[in-house]
Motif scaffolding. Structure first.
Motif, mmCIF file in Angstrom:
data_model
loop_
_atom_site.group_PDB
_atom_site.id
_atom_site.type_symbol
_atom_site.label_atom_id
_atom_site.label_comp_id
_atom_site.label_asym_id
_atom_site.label_seq_id
_atom_site.Cartn_x
_atom_site.Cartn_y
_atom_site.Cartn_z
ATOM 1 N N UNK A 174 0.977 -1.253 -0.092
ATOM 2 C CA UNK A 174 0.149 -0.113 0.076
ATOM 3 C C UNK A 174 0.839 1.129 0.006
ATOM 4 N N UNK A 175 1.930 1.295 0.609
ATOM 5 C CA UNK A 175 2.917 2.292 0.501
ATOM 6 C C UNK A 175 3.850 2.438 -0.652
ATOM 7 N N UNK A 176 3.550 2.081 -1.841
ATOM 8 C CA UNK A 176 3.888 1.862 -3.013
ATOM 9 C C UNK A 176 2.873 2.132 -3.968
ATOM 10 N N UNK A 177 2.953 1.846 -5.298
ATOM 11 C CA UNK A 177 2.050 1.947 -6.275
ATOM 12 C C UNK A 177 1.054 0.921 -6.375
ATOM 13 N N UNK A 178 1.239 -0.038 -5.546
ATOM 14 C CA UNK A 178 0.404 -1.301 -5.844
ATOM 15 C C UNK A 178 -0.751 -1.152 -4.851
ATOM 16 N N UNK A 179 -1.761 -1.882 -5.253
ATOM 17 C CA UNK A 179 -3.111 -2.238 -4.732
ATOM 18 C C UNK A 179 -3.343 -3.327 -4.245
ATOM 19 N N UNK A 180 -3.530 -3.717 -2.903
ATOM 20 C CA UNK A 180 -3.616 -5.121 -2.527
ATOM 21 C C UNK A 180 -4.932 -5.598 -2.748
ATOM 22 N N UNK A 181 -5.141 -6.881 -2.991
ATOM 23 C CA UNK A 181 -6.510 -7.282 -3.151
ATOM 24 C C UNK A 181 -6.611 -8.404 -2.253
ATOM 25 N N UNK A 182 -7.322 -8.796 -1.370
ATOM 26 C CA UNK A 182 -7.156 -9.895 -0.567
ATOM 27 C C UNK A 182 -8.264 -10.851 -0.314
ATOM 28 N N UNK A 183 -7.846 -12.031 -0.623
ATOM 29 C CA UNK A 183 -8.940 -13.198 -0.076
ATOM 30 C C UNK A 183 -8.926 -13.520 1.165
ATOM 31 N N UNK A 184 -10.203 -13.733 1.585
ATOM 32 C CA UNK A 184 -10.342 -14.051 3.112
ATOM 33 C C UNK A 184 -10.094 -15.524 3.522
ATOM 34 N N UNK A 185 -8.909 -15.745 3.459
ATOM 35 C CA UNK A 185 -8.378 -17.102 3.744
ATOM 36 C C UNK A 185 -7.189 -16.941 4.842
ATOM 37 N N UNK A 187 -4.538 -18.754 7.964
ATOM 38 C CA UNK A 187 -3.962 -20.086 8.310
ATOM 39 C C UNK A 187 -3.782 -20.277 9.840
ATOM 40 N N UNK A 188 -4.166 -21.381 10.228
ATOM 41 C CA UNK A 188 -4.070 -21.699 11.842
ATOM 42 C C UNK A 188 -2.808 -22.074 12.354
ATOM 43 N N UNK A 189 -2.504 -22.177 13.459
ATOM 44 C CA UNK A 189 -1.251 -22.635 14.127
ATOM 45 C C UNK A 189 -0.902 -23.873 13.601
ATOM 46 N N UNK A 190 -1.738 -24.824 13.505
ATOM 47 C CA UNK A 190 -1.560 -26.127 12.947
ATOM 48 C C UNK A 190 -1.299 -26.084 11.350
ATOM 49 N N UNK A 191 -1.252 -24.921 10.780
ATOM 50 C CA UNK A 191 -0.973 -24.991 9.411
ATOM 51 C C UNK A 191 -2.297 -25.091 8.488
ATOM 52 N N UNK A 192 -3.347 -25.407 9.059
ATOM 53 C CA UNK A 192 -4.602 -25.648 8.307
ATOM 54 C C UNK A 192 -5.072 -24.271 7.755
ATOM 55 N N UNK A 193 -5.961 -24.317 6.493
ATOM 56 C CA UNK A 193 -6.430 -23.344 5.990
ATOM 57 C C UNK A 193 -7.920 -23.183 6.549
ATOM 58 N N UNK A 194 -8.290 -21.791 6.812
ATOM 59 C CA UNK A 194 -9.673 -21.706 7.126
ATOM 60 C C UNK A 194 -10.152 -20.345 6.200
ATOM 61 N N UNK A 195 -11.576 -20.764 5.947
ATOM 62 C CA UNK A 195 -12.157 -19.606 5.223
ATOM 63 C C UNK A 195 -12.950 -18.528 6.311
ATOM 64 N N UNK A 196 -12.701 -17.501 5.998
ATOM 65 C CA UNK A 196 -13.248 -16.440 7.093
ATOM 66 C C UNK A 196 -14.364 -15.524 6.350
ATOM 67 N N UNK A 197 -15.231 -15.135 6.885
ATOM 68 C CA UNK A 197 -16.085 -14.204 6.516
ATOM 69 C C UNK A 197 -15.465 -13.087 6.044
#
Length: 298
Positions: A174-185, A187-197
Motif C-alpha cells: 500500500x505504501x507503493x504504487x500497488x493495490x492489495x487485493x485480499x482473499x479472506x483465507x 492459516x491456523x497454528x496447525x498450518x490448516x487453511x480456514x475460510x473467514x467471512x
C-alpha cells in the motif's frame, strides 16, 4: 447544451476536490461483494473507482468474498453444501475448492480487472507473509432458550475467525504504487487453511491499518427504516436501538455489527453502500449526497 454539460462536469469535479484533499494519503478498506462481483458493468466500474482512488493519492485496499462462485463450482463437482447460521460447513474437500475459487479464480479476476483499468494490483491470501492468522470458529446451539442442557458445539470444519493480523506485507504494498487485493483465507497454528467471512476480515484489516474508512458493498441501498427510507449519519447507539426494535434484522445484523466493531476498533467512519449502483465507491467518497449509510463513531 454542450456548455451546460461542461458546467455540470466542472461542478462534479469541484464538489469532489475537498474530499480528495481530505483523504489524500489515507487508507480506505473496501469490501467487494454481492451483485458488484457478478455484473460485468459493475465489476468494471468498481475497478475504475479503485484505480482513480489510487491515482488521486488515496490508499485503497480491497477485500473480497466469493460465496456464490464457490457454490457454483461445488455444484458442478456434485458436492452439496450445508449451512449453519448462514455459514457453509467446510470439510477438507470443500476447503480445497474455497482456496481455488477465492485465492485463485476470483482474486485473480479482480487483480486483472484493476490492472486492465490502469492500476497495479497484487493478489493476496492470509497465507502470504503470514498475513492473517486464523483460529477455528465454534458456534453454540441450544435446543431452547430455557434449556438447562449445555449448548451443542457445532463443528463447521475449516471455518475460522481472525486470531491476529500482521500488516507488514499490506503496508509494504500500500505504501507503493500497488493495490492489495485480499482473499479472506487465514492459516491456523496447525498450518490448516480456514475460510473467514470477508466482512470480518475487512473490518479487522481496517482496524489494524487504522484506516480512515471502511466501505462495505451490499445488495441493498444501505440501512433502511421500517418504511424503506435510507438512514445515514448513524451513531453506535442508533445502531443498537435499530437492532433492538427490529429495524435492522436478518443478514443485515452481522454486517452492521462488523461495521460497529470496526468503529470501536478505531476506524473513523464506515459506509454500507449499494453495490448495485455503478461507481458506488466514488459517489460515496467524493460527493455530498453519497449512495448509502454512513456510520459514525459519535
Amino acid at each position: 447544451m454542450e456548455q451546460r454539460a461542461a458546467h455540470l462536469i466542472a461542478d462534479v469535479l469541484i464538489e469532489a476536490l475537498p474530499y480528495i484533499q481530505r483523504f489524500k494519503g489515507k487508507t480506505i478498506v473496501v469490501k467487494f461483494g454481492g451483485n458488484a462481483m457478478v455484473d460485468e458493468a459493475l465489476k468494471n466500474s468498481f475497478a475504475r473507482d479503485i484505480v482513480l482512488m489510487k491515482l488521486v493519492g488515496l490508499n485503497p485496499i480491497v477485500v473480497h468474498g466469493g460465496g456464490p462462485q464457490i457454490g457454483q463450482l461445488l455444484t458442478k463437482l456434485g458436492k452439496t453444501s450445508d449451512f449453519v447460521d448462514g455459514m457453509r460447513v467446510t470439510d477438507s474437500e470443500t476447503m480445497d475448492v474455497v482456496e481455488m475459487v477465492l485465492g485463485g479464480l476470483v482474486n485473480k479476476e479482480i487483480v486483472n480487472l484493476i490492472n486492465r483499468n490502469g492500476g497495479k494490483a497484487v493478489g493476496l491470501t492470509g497465507k502470504d507473509g503470514d498475513f492473517i492468522r486464523a483460529k477455528k470458529l465454534h458456534i453454540e446451539a441450544r435446543e431452547s432458550q430455557d434449556s438447562e442442557q449445555p449448548p451443542e458445539i457445532i463443528d463447521l470444519g475449516h471455518v475460522g475467525e481472525v486470531a491476529s493480523i500482521d500488516p507488514a506485507v499490506v503496508n509494504m504494498l500500500g505504501g507503493s504504487d500497488f493495490i492489495p487485493v485480499i482473499a479472506p483465507i487465514g492459516v491456523g497454528e496447525d498450518g490448516q487453511s480456514y475460510n473467514i467471512n470477508a466482512d470480518l476480515v475487512a473490518g479487522r484489516v481496517a482496524e489494524i491499518l487504522k484506516a480512515e474508512k471502511l466501505i462495505l458493498l451490499t445488495n441493498t441501498a444501505g440501512i433502511l427504516d421500517k418504511q424503506g427510507n435510507l438512514l445515514t449519519g448513524l451513531t453506535l447507539k442508533d445502531v443498537d436501538d435499530l437492532i433492538a426494535n427490529g429495524t435492522i434484522s436478518g443478514g443485515m445484523i452481522p454486517k452492521t455489527r462488523c461495521a460497529t466493531d470496526a468503529i470501536k476498533g478505531g476506524v473513523n467512519r464506515v459506509h454500507i453502500i449499494d453495490g448495485r449502483v455503478e461507481h458506488a465507491v466514488l459517489l460515496e467518497l467524493f460527493t455530498d449526497q453519497g449512495v448509502g449509510t454512513l456510520l459514525l463513531s459519535r
